[in-house]
Design a protein around this motif. Structure first.
Motif, PDB file in Angstrom:
ATOM      1  N   GLY A  82      59.269  -6.731  56.408  1.00 56.82           N
ATOM      2  CA  GLY A  82      58.248  -5.958  56.375  1.00 56.82           C
ATOM      3  C   GLY A  82      57.496  -5.682  54.987  1.00 56.82           C
ATOM      4  O   GLY A  82      56.655  -5.041  54.316  1.00 56.82           O
ATOM      5  N   SER A  83      57.121  -7.661  54.330  1.00 59.31           N
ATOM      6  CA  SER A  83      56.475  -8.131  53.536  1.00 59.31           C
ATOM      7  C   SER A  83      54.769  -7.677  53.587  1.00 59.31           C
ATOM      8  O   SER A  83      53.957  -7.426  52.938  1.00 59.31           O
ATOM      9  CB  SER A  83      56.681  -9.402  53.099  1.00 59.31           C
ATOM     10  OG  SER A  83      57.766  -9.201  52.501  1.00 59.31           O
ATOM     11  N   PHE A  84      54.410  -8.096  54.844  1.00 59.08           N
ATOM     12  CA  PHE A  84      52.921  -8.202  55.377  1.00 59.08           C
ATOM     13  C   PHE A  84      52.176  -7.251  55.903  1.00 59.08           C
ATOM     14  O   PHE A  84      53.351  -6.880  57.156  1.00 59.08           O
ATOM     15  CB  PHE A  84      53.000  -9.520  55.685  1.00 59.08           C
ATOM     16  CG  PHE A  84      53.613 -10.366  54.500  1.00 59.08           C
ATOM     17  CD1 PHE A  84      52.545 -11.315  53.711  1.00 59.08           C
ATOM     18  CD2 PHE A  84      54.290 -10.887  54.766  1.00 59.08           C
ATOM     19  CE1 PHE A  84      52.991 -11.901  52.656  1.00 59.08           C
ATOM     20  CE2 PHE A  84      55.014 -12.219  53.602  1.00 59.08           C
ATOM     21  CZ  PHE A  84      54.392 -12.603  52.860  1.00 59.08           C
ATOM     22  N   ASP A  85      50.652  -7.298  56.472  1.00 58.67           N
ATOM     23  CA  ASP A  85      50.066  -6.246  57.051  1.00 58.67           C
ATOM     24  C   ASP A  85      49.742  -7.132  57.944  1.00 58.67           C
ATOM     25  O   ASP A  85      49.807  -6.252  59.252  1.00 58.67           O
ATOM     26  CB  ASP A  85      48.852  -5.472  56.181  1.00 58.67           C
ATOM     27  CG  ASP A  85      49.218  -4.931  55.376  1.00 58.67           C
ATOM     28  OD1 ASP A  85      50.057  -3.526  55.420  1.00 58.67           O
ATOM     29  OD2 ASP A  85      49.245  -5.122  54.112  1.00 58.67           O
TER      30      ASP A  85
ATOM     31  N   VAL B 141      58.717 -10.320  59.058  1.00 57.98           N
ATOM     32  CA  VAL B 141      58.079  -9.609  57.884  1.00 57.98           C
ATOM     33  C   VAL B 141      56.429  -9.301  57.898  1.00 57.98           C
ATOM     34  O   VAL B 141      56.214  -8.543  56.992  1.00 57.98           O
ATOM     35  CB  VAL B 141      57.677 -11.221  57.334  1.00 57.98           C
ATOM     36  CG1 VAL B 141      59.294 -12.047  57.054  1.00 57.98           C
ATOM     37  CG2 VAL B 141      56.383 -12.466  57.784  1.00 57.98           C
ATOM     38  N   LEU B 142      56.796  -8.471  58.893  1.00 56.47           N
ATOM     39  CA  LEU B 142      55.398  -7.795  59.683  1.00 56.47           C
ATOM     40  C   LEU B 142      55.619  -6.440  59.564  1.00 56.47           C
ATOM     41  O   LEU B 142      56.910  -6.404  59.818  1.00 56.47           O
ATOM     42  CB  LEU B 142      54.443  -8.671  59.902  1.00 56.47           C
ATOM     43  CG  LEU B 142      53.343  -9.718  61.085  1.00 56.47           C
ATOM     44  CD1 LEU B 142      53.231  -8.992  62.528  1.00 56.47           C
ATOM     45  CD2 LEU B 142      52.552  -9.238  60.001  1.00 56.47           C
ATOM     46  N   ARG B 143      54.967  -5.629  59.321  1.00 54.74           N
ATOM     47  CA  ARG B 143      54.769  -4.314  59.406  1.00 54.74           C
ATOM     48  C   ARG B 143      54.629  -3.575  60.738  1.00 54.74           C
ATOM     49  O   ARG B 143      54.206  -4.680  60.796  1.00 54.74           O
ATOM     50  CB  ARG B 143      53.954  -3.722  57.829  1.00 54.74           C
ATOM     51  CG  ARG B 143      54.721  -3.911  56.820  1.00 54.74           C
ATOM     52  CD  ARG B 143      53.257  -4.010  55.449  1.00 54.74           C
ATOM     53  NE  ARG B 143      53.878  -3.798  54.982  1.00 54.74           N
ATOM     54  CZ  ARG B 143      53.492  -4.394  53.455  1.00 54.74           C
ATOM     55  NH1 ARG B 143      51.542  -4.442  52.860  1.00 54.74           N
ATOM     56  NH2 ARG B 143      54.149  -4.963  52.238  1.00 54.74           N
ATOM     57  N   PRO B 144      55.126  -3.178  60.677  1.00 53.55           N
ATOM     58  CA  PRO B 144      54.853  -1.881  62.179  1.00 53.55           C
ATOM     59  C   PRO B 144      52.984  -2.096  62.020  1.00 53.55           C
ATOM     60  O   PRO B 144      52.321  -1.300  61.685  1.00 53.55           O
ATOM     61  CB  PRO B 144      55.359  -0.571  62.212  1.00 53.55           C
ATOM     62  CG  PRO B 144      56.554  -0.791  61.492  1.00 53.55           C
ATOM     63  CD  PRO B 144      55.672  -1.929  60.169  1.00 53.55           C
ATOM     64  N   GLY B 145      52.945  -2.443  63.602  1.00 53.51           N
ATOM     65  CA  GLY B 145      51.443  -2.657  63.831  1.00 53.51           C
ATOM     66  C   GLY B 145      51.119  -3.729  63.220  1.00 53.51           C
ATOM     67  O   GLY B 145      49.707  -3.879  63.364  1.00 53.51           O
ATOM     68  N   GLY B 146      51.358  -4.543  62.794  1.00 55.00           N
ATOM     69  CA  GLY B 146      50.748  -5.883  61.931  1.00 55.00           C
ATOM     70  C   GLY B 146      49.886  -7.188  62.951  1.00 55.00           C
ATOM     71  O   GLY B 146      50.881  -6.911  63.962  1.00 55.00           O
ATOM     72  N   ARG B 147      48.723  -7.629  62.969  1.00 54.98           N
ATOM     73  CA  ARG B 147      48.403  -8.666  63.497  1.00 54.98           C
ATOM     74  C   ARG B 147      49.163 -10.181  63.834  1.00 54.98           C
ATOM     75  O   ARG B 147      49.344 -10.538  62.353  1.00 54.98           O
ATOM     76  CB  ARG B 147      47.045  -8.358  63.533  1.00 54.98           C
ATOM     77  CG  ARG B 147      46.182  -9.245  64.175  1.00 54.98           C
ATOM     78  CD  ARG B 147      44.357  -9.145  65.131  1.00 54.98           C
ATOM     79  NE  ARG B 147      44.915  -7.156  65.812  1.00 54.98           N
ATOM     80  CZ  ARG B 147      44.094  -7.395  66.559  1.00 54.98           C
ATOM     81  NH1 ARG B 147      42.943  -7.613  66.662  1.00 54.98           N
ATOM     82  NH2 ARG B 147      43.776  -6.225  67.737  1.00 54.98           N
ATOM     83  N   TRP B 148      49.161 -10.861  64.683  1.00 58.57           N
ATOM     84  CA  TRP B 148      49.616 -12.093  64.410  1.00 58.57           C
ATOM     85  C   TRP B 148      49.079 -12.488  65.005  1.00 58.57           C
ATOM     86  O   TRP B 148      48.787 -12.624  66.776  1.00 58.57           O
ATOM     87  CB  TRP B 148      50.848 -12.355  64.738  1.00 58.57           C
ATOM     88  CG  TRP B 148      51.996 -13.393  65.012  1.00 58.57           C
ATOM     89  CD1 TRP B 148      52.634 -13.716  66.149  1.00 58.57           C
ATOM     90  CD2 TRP B 148      51.637 -14.772  64.596  1.00 58.57           C
ATOM     91  NE1 TRP B 148      52.536 -15.516  66.527  1.00 58.57           N
ATOM     92  CE2 TRP B 148      52.044 -16.006  65.072  1.00 58.57           C
ATOM     93  CE3 TRP B 148      50.983 -15.688  63.015  1.00 58.57           C
ATOM     94  CZ2 TRP B 148      52.418 -16.998  64.909  1.00 58.57           C
ATOM     95  CZ3 TRP B 148      51.027 -16.308  62.551  1.00 58.57           C
ATOM     96  CH2 TRP B 148      51.870 -17.198  63.607  1.00 58.57           C
ATOM     97  N   VAL B 149      47.944 -14.176  64.238  1.00 59.19           N
ATOM     98  CA  VAL B 149      46.531 -14.548  65.024  1.00 59.19           C
ATOM     99  C   VAL B 149      46.866 -15.799  64.688  1.00 59.19           C
ATOM    100  O   VAL B 149      47.003 -16.394  63.714  1.00 59.19           O
ATOM    101  CB  VAL B 149      44.874 -13.404  64.775  1.00 59.19           C
ATOM    102  CG1 VAL B 149      44.580 -14.764  65.732  1.00 59.19           C
ATOM    103  CG2 VAL B 149      45.237 -12.929  65.043  1.00 59.19           C
ATOM    104  N   PHE B 150      47.084 -16.928  66.016  1.00 60.45           N
ATOM    105  CA  PHE B 150      47.078 -17.914  65.980  1.00 60.45           C
ATOM    106  C   PHE B 150      46.361 -18.995  66.859  1.00 60.45           C
ATOM    107  O   PHE B 150      46.589 -18.231  68.391  1.00 60.45           O
ATOM    108  CB  PHE B 150      48.828 -18.663  65.580  1.00 60.45           C
ATOM    109  CG  PHE B 150      49.652 -18.183  67.676  1.00 60.45           C
ATOM    110  CD1 PHE B 150      49.795 -19.232  68.298  1.00 60.45           C
ATOM    111  CD2 PHE B 150      50.087 -17.079  67.258  1.00 60.45           C
ATOM    112  CE1 PHE B 150      50.033 -19.155  69.174  1.00 60.45           C
ATOM    113  CE2 PHE B 150      50.775 -16.876  68.719  1.00 60.45           C
ATOM    114  CZ  PHE B 150      50.483 -18.255  69.718  1.00 60.45           C
TER     115      PHE B 150
END
Length: 302
Positions: A140-143, A168-177
Protein backbone atom coordinates in the motif's frame (compact mmCIF):
# COMPACT_ATOMS: atom_id res chain seq x y z
CA UNK A 1 11.17 5.55 -18.47
CA UNK A 2 12.91 2.71 -20.16
CA UNK A 3 10.74 2.89 -23.27
CA UNK A 4 12.05 -0.45 -24.51
CA UNK A 5 10.28 -0.15 -27.85
CA UNK A 6 11.11 -3.60 -29.16
CA UNK A 7 14.58 -4.88 -29.86
CA UNK A 8 16.68 -2.84 -32.25
CA UNK A 9 20.06 -3.84 -33.69
CA UNK A 10 22.49 -4.48 -30.85
CA UNK A 11 25.32 -2.03 -30.39
CA UNK A 12 27.76 -3.92 -28.19
CA UNK A 13 30.29 -6.52 -29.25
CA UNK A 14 28.80 -9.44 -27.34
CA UNK A 15 25.33 -8.92 -28.79
CA UNK A 16 26.73 -8.37 -32.31
CA UNK A 17 27.93 -11.97 -32.20
CA UNK A 18 24.77 -13.32 -30.61
CA UNK A 19 22.68 -16.03 -32.20
CA UNK A 20 18.96 -15.38 -32.51
CA UNK A 21 16.74 -18.32 -31.65
CA UNK A 22 13.43 -19.34 -30.10
CA UNK A 23 13.70 -21.30 -26.85
CA UNK A 24 12.46 -21.32 -23.27
CA UNK A 25 13.95 -18.79 -20.88
CA UNK A 26 13.05 -18.68 -17.20
CA UNK A 27 12.75 -15.82 -14.73
CA UNK A 28 16.38 -15.70 -13.61
CA UNK A 29 17.84 -15.98 -17.11
CA UNK A 30 15.44 -13.36 -18.50
CA UNK A 31 16.20 -10.91 -15.68
CA UNK A 32 19.95 -11.38 -16.01
CA UNK A 33 19.81 -10.89 -19.79
CA UNK A 34 17.70 -7.72 -19.52
CA UNK A 35 19.95 -6.16 -16.90
CA UNK A 36 23.07 -6.87 -18.96
CA UNK A 37 21.57 -5.74 -22.26
CA UNK A 38 20.38 -2.40 -20.90
CA UNK A 39 23.59 -1.75 -18.97
CA UNK A 40 25.54 -2.26 -22.21
CA UNK A 41 23.17 -0.39 -24.51
CA UNK A 42 21.80 2.46 -22.37
CA UNK A 43 24.29 5.03 -23.69
CA UNK A 44 23.43 4.55 -27.34
CA UNK A 45 19.73 4.22 -26.58
CA UNK A 46 19.60 7.56 -24.80
CA UNK A 47 21.76 9.17 -27.49
CA UNK A 48 19.54 7.91 -30.32
CA UNK A 49 16.12 8.46 -28.70
CA UNK A 50 16.63 11.06 -26.01
CA UNK A 51 15.40 13.90 -28.20
CA UNK A 52 12.11 12.10 -28.88
CA UNK A 53 11.63 11.08 -25.25
CA UNK A 54 12.65 14.47 -23.90
CA UNK A 55 13.87 15.00 -20.36
CA UNK A 56 10.45 15.38 -18.76
CA UNK A 57 7.91 14.02 -21.21
CA UNK A 58 5.59 11.06 -20.62
CA UNK A 59 5.33 9.12 -23.90
CA UNK A 60 3.56 5.75 -24.01
CA UNK A 61 5.21 4.39 -27.16
CA UNK A 62 6.81 5.04 -30.55
CA UNK A 63 3.54 6.45 -31.88
CA UNK A 64 4.14 9.42 -29.59
CA UNK A 65 0.95 9.23 -27.51
CA UNK A 66 1.57 11.66 -24.66
CA UNK A 67 0.09 11.18 -21.18
CA UNK A 68 -0.61 14.91 -21.07
CA UNK A 69 -3.07 14.29 -23.90
CA UNK A 70 -4.23 10.75 -23.11
CA UNK A 71 -4.86 11.10 -19.35
CA UNK A 72 -4.70 7.33 -18.81
CA UNK A 73 -3.51 7.80 -15.23
CA UNK A 74 -6.24 10.38 -14.72
CA UNK A 75 -6.50 14.10 -15.48
CA UNK A 76 -3.17 15.85 -14.96
CA UNK A 77 -4.70 18.10 -12.31
CA UNK A 78 -5.70 15.02 -10.27
CA UNK A 79 -2.10 13.75 -9.97
CA UNK A 80 -1.00 16.38 -7.46
CA UNK A 81 -0.01 14.82 -4.15
CA UNK A 82 -0.24 11.22 -5.37
CA UNK A 83 2.48 8.63 -4.81
CA UNK A 84 3.37 7.06 -8.18
CA UNK A 85 5.68 4.15 -9.00
CA UNK A 86 7.23 4.05 -12.47
CA UNK A 87 8.53 0.59 -13.41
CA UNK A 88 11.19 0.28 -16.09
CA UNK A 89 11.85 3.99 -15.73
CA UNK A 90 15.15 4.18 -17.62
CA UNK A 91 16.28 7.81 -17.45
CA UNK A 92 13.08 8.71 -15.53
CA UNK A 93 11.57 10.96 -18.20
CA UNK A 94 8.00 9.98 -17.28
CA UNK A 95 8.68 10.44 -13.58
CA UNK A 96 9.92 13.99 -14.16
CA UNK A 97 6.69 14.80 -15.98
CA UNK A 98 4.72 13.34 -13.09
CA UNK A 99 6.73 15.42 -10.62
CA UNK A 100 5.96 18.53 -12.66
CA UNK A 101 2.26 17.81 -12.16
CA UNK A 102 2.77 17.76 -8.40
CA UNK A 103 2.89 13.97 -7.98
CA UNK A 104 5.49 12.18 -5.84
CA UNK A 105 7.04 9.65 -8.26
CA UNK A 106 9.61 6.94 -7.61
CA UNK A 107 11.53 5.72 -10.67
CA UNK A 108 12.52 2.05 -10.61
CA UNK A 109 14.68 0.24 -13.15
CA UNK A 110 16.66 -2.99 -13.37
CA UNK A 111 19.55 -1.30 -15.20
CA UNK A 112 22.18 0.59 -13.24
CA UNK A 113 23.38 2.36 -16.37
CA UNK A 114 19.90 3.60 -17.26
CA UNK A 115 19.56 5.09 -13.80
CA UNK A 116 22.93 6.78 -14.23
CA UNK A 117 21.38 8.59 -17.19
CA UNK A 118 18.54 9.62 -14.91
CA UNK A 119 21.13 11.14 -12.57
CA UNK A 120 22.84 12.85 -15.51
CA UNK A 121 19.61 14.56 -16.58
CA UNK A 122 18.92 15.54 -12.98
CA UNK A 123 15.88 16.30 -10.90
CA UNK A 124 14.61 15.35 -7.48
CA UNK A 125 12.93 12.04 -8.38
CA UNK A 126 14.01 9.15 -6.09
CA UNK A 127 15.69 6.36 -8.09
CA UNK A 128 15.54 2.67 -7.16
CA UNK A 129 17.50 -0.15 -8.81
CA UNK A 130 15.44 -3.34 -8.47
CA UNK A 131 13.68 -6.17 -10.28
CA UNK A 132 10.00 -5.58 -11.07
CA UNK A 133 9.20 -9.04 -9.74
CA UNK A 134 10.51 -8.20 -6.25
CA UNK A 135 9.52 -4.62 -5.49
CA UNK A 136 11.34 -3.21 -2.43
CA UNK A 137 8.34 -1.37 -1.00
CA UNK A 138 5.81 -2.06 1.74
CA UNK A 139 2.20 -2.92 1.00
CA UNK A 140 0.00 0.00 0.00
CA UNK A 141 2.80 2.46 -0.68
CA UNK A 142 1.48 3.99 -3.91
CA UNK A 143 -1.66 5.46 -5.42
CA UNK A 144 -0.68 4.76 -9.04
CA UNK A 145 1.81 2.63 -10.97
CA UNK A 146 2.87 2.91 -14.59
CA UNK A 147 5.28 1.45 -17.11
CA UNK A 148 5.93 2.54 -20.68
CA UNK A 149 7.41 -0.55 -22.34
CA UNK A 150 9.38 -1.31 -19.20
CA UNK A 151 9.77 -4.79 -17.69
CA UNK A 152 6.50 -6.46 -18.75
CA UNK A 153 7.55 -7.71 -22.24
CA UNK A 154 10.81 -9.04 -20.86
CA UNK A 155 9.74 -11.09 -17.84
CA UNK A 156 8.95 -14.80 -17.89
CA UNK A 157 6.19 -14.50 -15.28
CA UNK A 158 4.16 -11.30 -15.77
CA UNK A 159 1.55 -12.38 -13.21
CA UNK A 160 4.25 -12.28 -10.54
CA UNK A 161 5.03 -8.68 -11.53
CA UNK A 162 1.34 -7.73 -11.56
CA UNK A 163 0.81 -9.20 -8.09
CA UNK A 164 3.78 -7.26 -6.80
CA UNK A 165 2.39 -4.07 -8.33
CA UNK A 166 -0.98 -4.83 -6.78
CA UNK A 167 0.62 -5.40 -3.39
CA UNK A 168 2.30 -1.98 -3.33
CA UNK A 169 -0.80 -0.15 -4.61
CA UNK A 170 -3.50 1.22 -2.34
CA UNK A 171 -7.10 0.04 -2.87
CA UNK A 172 -8.53 1.58 -6.02
CA UNK A 173 -5.05 2.30 -7.36
CA UNK A 174 -4.53 2.35 -11.12
CA UNK A 175 -1.86 0.33 -12.96
CA UNK A 176 -1.23 1.36 -16.57
CA UNK A 177 1.40 -0.33 -18.75
CA UNK A 178 2.27 -0.35 -22.43
CA UNK A 179 3.82 -3.18 -24.43
CA UNK A 180 4.46 -4.05 -28.05
CA UNK A 181 1.07 -4.93 -29.52
CA UNK A 182 0.89 -8.75 -29.51
CA UNK A 183 -0.09 -8.91 -33.19
CA UNK A 184 3.40 -7.65 -34.07
CA UNK A 185 4.84 -11.00 -32.97
CA UNK A 186 3.64 -12.55 -36.22
CA UNK A 187 5.44 -10.00 -38.42
CA UNK A 188 9.15 -9.40 -39.09
CA UNK A 189 10.53 -6.55 -36.97
CA UNK A 190 11.18 -4.36 -40.02
CA UNK A 191 9.86 -0.84 -40.69
CA UNK A 192 9.47 -1.28 -44.46
CA UNK A 193 7.18 -3.38 -46.69
CA UNK A 194 8.95 -6.58 -45.60
CA UNK A 195 7.46 -5.97 -42.16
CA UNK A 196 3.89 -6.29 -43.47
CA UNK A 197 3.84 -10.01 -44.27
CA UNK A 198 3.05 -12.62 -41.64
CA UNK A 199 6.16 -14.69 -40.97
CA UNK A 200 5.38 -16.56 -37.74
CA UNK A 201 2.46 -17.83 -35.71
CA UNK A 202 0.77 -15.30 -33.45
CA UNK A 203 0.04 -18.23 -31.11
CA UNK A 204 3.67 -19.34 -30.72
CA UNK A 205 4.63 -18.22 -27.19
CA UNK A 206 8.21 -19.49 -27.42
CA UNK A 207 10.45 -16.60 -26.27
CA UNK A 208 12.75 -14.77 -28.67
CA UNK A 209 16.29 -15.18 -27.35
CA UNK A 210 19.67 -13.89 -28.45
CA UNK A 211 22.46 -15.97 -26.95
CA UNK A 212 26.25 -15.93 -26.94
CA UNK A 213 28.60 -18.72 -27.99
CA UNK A 214 28.17 -20.41 -24.61
CA UNK A 215 24.39 -20.46 -25.02
CA UNK A 216 23.84 -17.74 -22.41
CA UNK A 217 20.99 -15.37 -23.16
CA UNK A 218 22.01 -11.75 -23.76
CA UNK A 219 18.51 -10.60 -24.74
CA UNK A 220 15.09 -12.17 -24.07
CA UNK A 221 11.62 -11.06 -25.10
CA UNK A 222 8.44 -12.92 -24.12
CA UNK A 223 5.26 -13.01 -26.18
CA UNK A 224 1.73 -13.07 -24.82
CA UNK A 225 -1.42 -12.92 -26.94
CA UNK A 226 -4.05 -10.28 -26.20
CA UNK A 227 -6.08 -12.97 -24.41
CA UNK A 228 -3.03 -13.99 -22.39
CA UNK A 229 -2.45 -10.40 -21.31
CA UNK A 230 -6.07 -9.99 -20.20
CA UNK A 231 -5.95 -13.23 -18.22
CA UNK A 232 -2.63 -12.18 -16.65
CA UNK A 233 -4.15 -8.87 -15.58
CA UNK A 234 -7.07 -10.67 -13.90
CA UNK A 235 -4.79 -13.31 -12.32
CA UNK A 236 -2.69 -10.47 -10.93
CA UNK A 237 -5.72 -9.14 -9.07
CA UNK A 238 -6.69 -6.26 -11.35
CA UNK A 239 -9.77 -5.21 -13.28
CA UNK A 240 -9.17 -4.19 -16.88
CA UNK A 241 -10.69 -0.74 -17.41
CA UNK A 242 -9.48 0.01 -20.94
CA UNK A 243 -7.25 -1.32 -23.70
CA UNK A 244 -5.79 1.47 -25.83
CA UNK A 245 -4.30 0.89 -29.29
CA UNK A 246 -2.74 4.23 -30.34
CA UNK A 247 -3.05 5.16 -33.99
CA UNK A 248 -0.01 6.53 -35.82
CA UNK A 249 -0.31 10.35 -35.95
CA UNK A 250 0.33 12.34 -39.12
CA UNK A 251 3.03 14.45 -37.42
CA UNK A 252 5.24 11.47 -36.55
CA UNK A 253 7.64 10.71 -39.41
CA UNK A 254 10.25 8.80 -37.41
CA UNK A 255 11.24 5.16 -37.71
CA UNK A 256 12.07 3.40 -34.44
CA UNK A 257 13.23 -0.17 -34.90
CA UNK A 258 10.25 -1.95 -36.44
CA UNK A 259 7.91 1.02 -35.90
CA UNK A 260 7.31 3.34 -38.83
CA UNK A 261 4.59 5.47 -40.42
CA UNK A 262 4.10 2.77 -43.08
CA UNK A 263 3.38 -0.01 -40.61
CA UNK A 264 1.77 2.23 -38.01
CA UNK A 265 -0.95 3.30 -40.42
CA UNK A 266 -1.85 -0.34 -41.17
CA UNK A 267 -1.36 -2.43 -38.03
CA UNK A 268 -1.21 -1.52 -34.33
CA UNK A 269 2.21 -1.26 -32.74
CA UNK A 270 1.44 -0.59 -29.08
CA UNK A 271 -1.12 -1.89 -26.60
CA UNK A 272 -1.77 0.04 -23.38
CA UNK A 273 -3.57 -1.77 -20.56
CA UNK A 274 -5.40 0.41 -18.06
CA UNK A 275 -6.09 -1.58 -14.89
CA UNK A 276 -7.48 -0.90 -11.43
CA UNK A 277 -6.92 -2.65 -8.13
CA UNK A 278 -9.86 -3.65 -5.95
CA UNK A 279 -9.48 -4.84 -2.35
CA UNK A 280 -6.61 -7.07 -1.31
CA UNK A 281 -5.23 -10.26 -2.82
CA UNK A 282 -4.55 -12.89 -0.14
CA UNK A 283 -1.61 -15.31 -0.48
CA UNK A 284 -4.04 -18.03 -1.62
CA UNK A 285 -5.19 -15.81 -4.50
CA UNK A 286 -8.58 -14.91 -3.02
CA UNK A 287 -9.70 -11.30 -2.76
CA UNK A 288 -10.48 -9.22 0.29
CA UNK A 289 -11.49 -5.61 0.77
CA UNK A 290 -9.32 -5.31 3.88
CA UNK A 291 -6.04 -3.44 3.73
CA UNK A 292 -3.08 -4.39 5.88
CA UNK A 293 0.45 -3.24 6.51
CA UNK A 294 2.27 0.09 6.58
CA UNK A 295 2.30 2.34 3.55
CA UNK A 296 5.89 3.58 3.27
CA UNK A 297 8.64 2.13 1.04
CA UNK A 298 11.15 -0.03 2.88
CA UNK A 299 14.18 1.88 4.00
CA UNK A 300 13.08 5.20 2.50
CA UNK A 301 12.24 8.45 4.21
CA UNK A 302 9.59 9.98 1.98
Amino acid sequence: MNQEYGHEDAVDGDADEAEATRRDAGEAESSRASRGWWDRNADEYQSDHGSFLGDDRFVWGPEGLDEAEAGLLGPAASLKGLDVLEIGAGAAQCSRWLAAQGARPVALDLSHRQLQHALRIGGEVPLVEADAGVLPFRDGSFDLACSAYGAVPFVADPVRVFREVRRVLRPGGRWVFSVTHPVRWAFPDEPGPEGLSVAASYFDRTPYVEQDEQGRAVYVEHHRTIGDRVRDVVAGGFRLVDLVEPEWPAWNSQEWGGWSPLRGNLIPGTAIFVCERDGMLRPDGTDSSARTGPVAPLGRDR
